[in-house]
Motif scaffolding. Structure first.
Motif, mmCIF file in Angstrom:
data_model
loop_
_atom_site.group_PDB
_atom_site.id
_atom_site.type_symbol
_atom_site.label_atom_id
_atom_site.label_comp_id
_atom_site.label_asym_id
_atom_site.label_seq_id
_atom_site.Cartn_x
_atom_site.Cartn_y
_atom_site.Cartn_z
ATOM 1 N N PHE A 165 0.365 -0.934 -0.152
ATOM 2 C CA PHE A 165 -0.404 -0.172 -0.371
ATOM 3 C C PHE A 165 0.917 1.359 -0.065
ATOM 4 C CE2 PHE A 165 -3.512 -3.273 1.544
ATOM 5 C CZ PHE A 165 -4.491 -2.344 1.036
ATOM 6 N N ASP A 166 2.393 1.551 -0.572
ATOM 7 C CA ASP A 166 3.169 2.319 -0.411
ATOM 8 C C ASP A 166 3.987 2.214 -1.882
ATOM 9 O OD1 ASP A 166 4.579 4.969 -0.242
ATOM 10 O OD2 ASP A 166 5.545 4.265 1.657
ATOM 11 N N CYS A 179 0.350 8.730 -4.452
ATOM 12 C CA CYS A 179 0.047 6.923 -4.568
ATOM 13 C C CYS A 179 1.580 7.075 -5.664
ATOM 14 C CB CYS A 179 -0.975 6.721 -5.235
ATOM 15 S SG CYS A 179 -1.817 7.128 -6.502
ATOM 16 N N ARG A 219 -9.654 0.733 0.404
ATOM 17 C CA ARG A 219 -8.390 0.962 0.468
ATOM 18 C C ARG A 219 -7.587 1.184 -0.380
ATOM 19 N NH1 ARG A 219 -3.369 -0.463 5.033
ATOM 20 N NH2 ARG A 219 -1.692 1.381 4.838
ATOM 21 N N ALA A 220 -7.475 0.466 -1.104
ATOM 22 C CA ALA A 220 -7.134 0.458 -2.344
ATOM 23 C C ALA A 220 -7.698 1.624 -3.209
ATOM 24 C CB ALA A 220 -6.351 -0.872 -3.256
ATOM 25 N N SER A 273 -0.514 12.179 -8.878
ATOM 26 C CA SER A 273 -1.147 12.295 -7.129
ATOM 27 C C SER A 273 -0.030 11.690 -5.907
ATOM 28 C CB SER A 273 -1.452 10.938 -8.135
ATOM 29 O OG SER A 273 -2.161 9.863 -6.784
ATOM 30 N N ARG A 295 -9.752 4.071 -2.217
ATOM 31 C CA ARG A 295 -9.283 5.724 -1.968
ATOM 32 C C ARG A 295 -7.826 6.181 -2.076
ATOM 33 N NH1 ARG A 295 -11.565 2.822 2.844
ATOM 34 N NH2 ARG A 295 -9.136 3.060 3.565
ATOM 35 N N GLN A 296 -6.707 5.706 -2.711
ATOM 36 C CA GLN A 296 -5.246 5.293 -2.920
ATOM 37 C C GLN A 296 -5.247 5.187 -4.291
ATOM 38 O OE1 GLN A 296 -2.771 2.303 -1.551
ATOM 39 N NE2 GLN A 296 -0.676 2.707 -2.521
#
Length: 297
Positions: free
Chosen positions: A35-36, A260, A215-216, A258, A218-219
């Motif tokens: 997630f990063d 992300c 979560r993904a 972005s 949103r990211q």
């Protein structure tokens, strides 16, 4: 299988041919990694070592260390640092075999992989293989090369990001040869994008917790961006290349600027990105070669 270890859990989500098992593993290290997308360099290596240590912990009662070795698929298998993780977590040495693979063609349906090099000096009845699993073709090719000269009873596939399709392909191959496979995948059993590269939490075939899907979403603004990029491991082995591939992902998904993909850097040329061409050429259209030049203006 040790389902609960300090800081990590493993959940059995599928059993299949020849008693194959697929577990999804959850822990903070894997969440940080998947997630990063801006995690690169030393921080990425540390997360990989921690996650591999958790894999080793889950396998504590699974195999005999005196009859087990690692099969490293060069070069990205080195990023898992599995031998060091096993030594730290379980206190024993993991003998090492090496194979080099080369993707000749890639699509969402299949991949053709060749094995130009192998050094198998520590044969064992049980092998640990750590690698990203997309179509499954790379691990099938690596194991096939091993089986040319040595028998095998058990195969453990450890993957920070793996697909359900790839696991089933490997399991079918193993079943035909009397090998029992076990899979440990990070956070999900992913669906595979049409380009053969994207492993997204938002793919309709991905099996994971709903919280990870949300979560993904949103990211990445609802875009099915790969959780590990198009060349997993480049975050540490070739961070410059990783940054350029992130720029192309941002171009494909409309995510320039972005947070992300904040590490993205515009490529100055297509040099060094040819191995991932199937990931971006179709999405960018017939004029994909002009994309970089167009941005210069």
């Amino acid at each position: 299988m040790v389902l609960d270890t300090e800081g990590s859990t493993a959940e059995l989500i599928e059993t299949g041919q020849n008693a194959s098992r697929l577990y999804v593993v959850r822990n903070d290290s894997l969440e940080r990694m998947l997630f990063d997308r801006n995690l690169i360099g030393a921080g990425f290596r540390r997360a990989c070592l921690e996650a591999s240590g958790h894999f080793a912990g889950h396998l504590a009662d699974e195999y005999d260390p005196t009859r087990t070795a690692e099969l490293v698929i060069l070069s990205k298998g080195l990023v898992y640092q599995l031998g060091e993780a096993v030594l730290r977590r379980r206190g024993h040495n993991l003998p090492l075999n090496l194979v080099a693979t080369s993707r000749v063609a890639v699509s969402g349906a299949s991949a053709h992989v060749e094995v130009p090099y192998a050094q198998i000096e520590a044969p064992a009845e049980t092998l640990l293989v750590a690698d990203t699993v997309a179509s499954g073709a790379t691990i099938v090719a690596a194991v096939a090369r091993y089986l040319e000269t040595h028998p095998l009873k058990r195969l453990y596939v450890l993957s920070y990001a793996g697909t359900l399709r790839g696991a089933r392909r490997i399991a079918a191959y193993c079943a035909d040869r009397g090998v029992r496979p076990t899979f440990l995948f990070g956070l999900a059993a992913f669906g595979l994008g049409l380009n053969g590269f994207d492993l997204s939490f938002l793919h309709p075939e991905t099996v994971t917790r709903r919280a990870y899907v949300e979560r993904a979403a949103r990211q990445f603004g609802g875009k099915p961006v790969s959780a590990v990029g198009w060349d997993f491991g480049a975050q540490a082995t070739a961070p410059g290349k990783y940054r350029r591939l992130c720029w192309l992902e941002a171009e494909v998904w409309g995510l320039h600027g972005s947070d992300c993909l904040a590490v993205a850097e515009r490529p100055e040329s297509w040099s060094g990105l040819a191995h991932e061409r199937a990931a971006y050429a179709g999405a960018l259209g017939p004029g994909w070669k002009r994309v970089i030049e167009a941005r210069d203006g």
